[in-house]
Motif scaffolding. Structure first.
Motif, mmCIF file in Angstrom:
data_model
loop_
_atom_site.group_PDB
_atom_site.id
_atom_site.type_symbol
_atom_site.label_atom_id
_atom_site.label_comp_id
_atom_site.label_asym_id
_atom_site.label_seq_id
_atom_site.Cartn_x
_atom_site.Cartn_y
_atom_site.Cartn_z
ATOM 1 N N LEU A 165 0.821 -1.211 0.000
ATOM 2 C CA LEU A 165 0.000 0.000 0.000
ATOM 3 C C LEU A 165 0.855 1.262 0.000
ATOM 4 C CD1 LEU A 165 -2.813 -1.063 2.485
ATOM 5 C CD2 LEU A 165 -3.018 -0.762 0.002
ATOM 6 N N ASP A 166 2.068 1.159 0.546
ATOM 7 C CA ASP A 166 2.985 2.291 0.575
ATOM 8 C C ASP A 166 3.724 2.474 -0.755
ATOM 9 O OD1 ASP A 166 2.261 2.823 3.189
ATOM 10 O OD2 ASP A 166 3.974 1.753 4.063
ATOM 11 N N GLY A 167 3.420 1.621 -1.735
ATOM 12 C CA GLY A 167 4.000 1.793 -3.064
ATOM 13 C C GLY A 167 5.197 0.929 -3.377
ATOM 14 N N ALA A 168 5.474 -0.032 -2.527
ATOM 15 C CA ALA A 168 6.615 -0.916 -2.790
ATOM 16 C C ALA A 168 6.166 -2.103 -3.634
ATOM 17 C CB ALA A 168 7.210 -1.412 -1.482
ATOM 18 N N GLY A 169 7.014 -2.477 -4.569
ATOM 19 C CA GLY A 169 6.752 -3.643 -5.404
ATOM 20 C C GLY A 169 7.670 -4.778 -5.007
ATOM 21 N N PRO A 170 7.614 -5.871 -5.746
ATOM 22 C CA PRO A 170 8.457 -7.017 -5.404
ATOM 23 C C PRO A 170 9.949 -6.770 -5.604
ATOM 24 C CG PRO A 170 7.160 -7.449 -7.382
ATOM 25 C CD PRO A 170 6.737 -6.131 -6.859
ATOM 26 N N MET A 171 10.286 -5.735 -6.397
ATOM 27 C CA MET A 171 11.706 -5.459 -6.666
ATOM 28 C C MET A 171 11.986 -3.972 -6.532
ATOM 29 S SD MET A 171 11.993 -7.901 -9.972
ATOM 30 C CE MET A 171 13.607 -8.615 -9.802
ATOM 31 N N GLY A 172 11.541 -3.399 -5.412
ATOM 32 C CA GLY A 172 11.739 -1.970 -5.212
ATOM 33 C C GLY A 172 10.433 -1.216 -5.363
ATOM 34 N N PRO A 173 10.510 0.077 -5.672
ATOM 35 C CA PRO A 173 9.278 0.866 -5.823
ATOM 36 C C PRO A 173 8.406 0.308 -6.953
ATOM 37 C CG PRO A 173 11.208 2.300 -5.732
ATOM 38 C CD PRO A 173 11.713 0.891 -5.835
ATOM 39 N N ALA A 174 7.104 0.311 -6.724
ATOM 40 C CA ALA A 174 6.163 -0.167 -7.731
ATOM 41 C C ALA A 174 6.027 0.892 -8.821
ATOM 42 C CB ALA A 174 4.810 -0.473 -7.101
ATOM 43 N N THR A 175 6.598 0.608 -9.963
ATOM 44 C CA THR A 175 6.471 1.486 -11.126
ATOM 45 C C THR A 175 5.869 0.655 -12.251
ATOM 46 O OG1 THR A 175 8.641 0.904 -12.029
ATOM 47 C CG2 THR A 175 8.563 2.749 -10.454
ATOM 48 N N GLN A 176 5.443 1.335 -13.300
ATOM 49 C CA GLN A 176 4.918 0.586 -14.442
ATOM 50 C C GLN A 176 5.977 -0.358 -15.003
ATOM 51 O OE1 GLN A 176 2.366 2.325 -17.399
ATOM 52 N NE2 GLN A 176 2.118 4.177 -16.154
ATOM 53 N N GLY A 177 7.202 0.105 -15.060
ATOM 54 C CA GLY A 177 8.279 -0.721 -15.600
ATOM 55 C C GLY A 177 8.589 -1.926 -14.734
ATOM 56 N N SER A 178 8.672 -1.720 -13.405
ATOM 57 C CA SER A 178 9.005 -2.849 -12.523
ATOM 58 C C SER A 178 7.885 -3.888 -12.500
ATOM 59 C CB SER A 178 9.326 -2.366 -11.108
ATOM 60 O OG SER A 178 8.176 -1.850 -10.468
ATOM 61 N N LEU A 179 6.635 -3.412 -12.511
ATOM 62 C CA LEU A 179 5.516 -4.352 -12.515
ATOM 63 C C LEU A 179 5.392 -5.077 -13.855
ATOM 64 C CD1 LEU A 179 2.844 -2.388 -10.454
ATOM 65 C CD2 LEU A 179 4.345 -4.252 -9.702
ATOM 66 N N LEU A 180 5.727 -4.406 -14.951
ATOM 67 C CA LEU A 180 5.742 -5.079 -16.260
ATOM 68 C C LEU A 180 6.810 -6.168 -16.266
ATOM 69 C CD1 LEU A 180 4.852 -5.395 -19.205
ATOM 70 C CD2 LEU A 180 6.521 -3.603 -19.795
ATOM 71 N N PHE A 181 7.986 -5.865 -15.714
ATOM 72 C CA PHE A 181 9.061 -6.855 -15.649
ATOM 73 C C PHE A 181 8.614 -8.085 -14.864
ATOM 74 C CE2 PHE A 181 12.648 -8.690 -13.309
ATOM 75 C CZ PHE A 181 13.416 -9.136 -14.381
ATOM 76 N N VAL A 182 8.006 -7.876 -13.697
ATOM 77 C CA VAL A 182 7.555 -8.988 -12.864
ATOM 78 C C VAL A 182 6.441 -9.758 -13.578
ATOM 79 C CG1 VAL A 182 6.452 -9.606 -10.675
ATOM 80 C CG2 VAL A 182 8.288 -7.921 -10.719
ATOM 81 N N ALA A 183 5.538 -9.041 -14.240
ATOM 82 C CA ALA A 183 4.456 -9.707 -14.972
ATOM 83 C C ALA A 183 5.025 -10.608 -16.071
ATOM 84 C CB ALA A 183 3.502 -8.666 -15.564
ATOM 85 N N LEU A 184 5.981 -10.097 -16.824
ATOM 86 C CA LEU A 184 6.592 -10.901 -17.892
ATOM 87 C C LEU A 184 7.364 -12.085 -17.317
ATOM 88 C CD1 LEU A 184 7.818 -8.072 -20.296
ATOM 89 C CD2 LEU A 184 5.822 -9.576 -20.567
ATOM 90 N N LEU A 185 8.013 -11.857 -16.192
ATOM 91 C CA LEU A 185 8.757 -12.934 -15.535
ATOM 92 C C LEU A 185 7.823 -14.074 -15.131
ATOM 93 C CD1 LEU A 185 11.666 -13.538 -14.459
ATOM 94 C CD2 LEU A 185 10.877 -12.598 -12.286
ATOM 95 N N LEU A 186 6.640 -13.740 -14.660
ATOM 96 C CA LEU A 186 5.713 -14.758 -14.169
ATOM 97 C C LEU A 186 4.804 -15.332 -15.253
ATOM 98 C CD1 LEU A 186 4.785 -13.244 -10.705
ATOM 99 C CD2 LEU A 186 6.351 -15.114 -11.222
ATOM 100 N N VAL A 187 4.627 -14.645 -16.354
ATOM 101 C CA VAL A 187 3.739 -15.161 -17.403
ATOM 102 C C VAL A 187 4.417 -16.249 -18.239
ATOM 103 C CG1 VAL A 187 4.227 -13.536 -19.303
ATOM 104 C CG2 VAL A 187 1.926 -14.438 -19.014
ATOM 105 N N VAL A 188 5.721 -16.221 -18.334
ATOM 106 C CA VAL A 188 6.438 -17.175 -19.194
ATOM 107 C C VAL A 188 6.199 -18.632 -18.791
ATOM 108 C CG1 VAL A 188 8.726 -17.916 -19.973
ATOM 109 C CG2 VAL A 188 8.120 -15.491 -19.983
#
Length: 147
Positions: A52-75
């Motif tokens: 809720l404070d804006g942190a993602g799985p690999m640092g701050p939750a940004t569009q780029g970081s969340l896209l990276f994680v999404a692609l990592l998990l969709v494969v």
């Protein structure tokens, strides 16, 4: 004349599974382990507040970081289908390469992790190893010798 090598009546037949089906099932199992591991990770104290404070799985939750994680998990999820649909040579090399990549990625996330995550990660490493091994040992046709 009766065949003495035959199995007793009522014995279940257990035909071998095609390699593609085994790989697809392993990719599906790996995907479920990733999903459940991440789900149970939400129960760690402070995780939801951290999100809720804006942190993602690999640092701050940004569009780029969340896209990276999404692609990592969709494969791995896509590999469930692709292991059945792609040509054998492509499926073999993708399975080997991706399984080794994901094994390395999982191994890097293990230090300092909670026990449930270590359990999931250990199973994920075994699944990645099985995928790479099965793909590496893909059966080949035997060459026909001309006499």
């Amino acid at each position: 004349m009766q065949n003495t090598d035959a199995a007793p009546a009522g014995t279940l037949l257990d035909p071998p599974l095609p390699r593609r089906l085994m790989l697809s099932a392993l990719w599906a199992s790996l995907t479920f382990c990733y999903l459940y591991g991440d789900y149970f990770g939400l129960y760690k104290p402070g995780t939801l507040q951290h999100m809720l404070d804006g942190a993602g799985p690999m640092g701050p939750a940004t569009q780029g970081s969340l896209l990276f994680v999404a692609l990592l998990l969709v494969v791995p999820g896509l590999m469930v289908f692709l292991a059945l649909a792609l040509p054998a040579r492509v499926t073999r090399w993708l399975s080997i390469g991706l399984a080794l990549f994901y094994a390395a990625f999982v191994a890097l996330t293990m230090p300092g992790a909670w026990w449930f995550y270590l359990a999931y990660s250990s199973i994920e490493l075994l699944l990645c190893g099985a995928i790479a091994w099965l793909a590496w040992r893909w059966p080949r046709t035997t060459p026909v010798s001309i006499r």
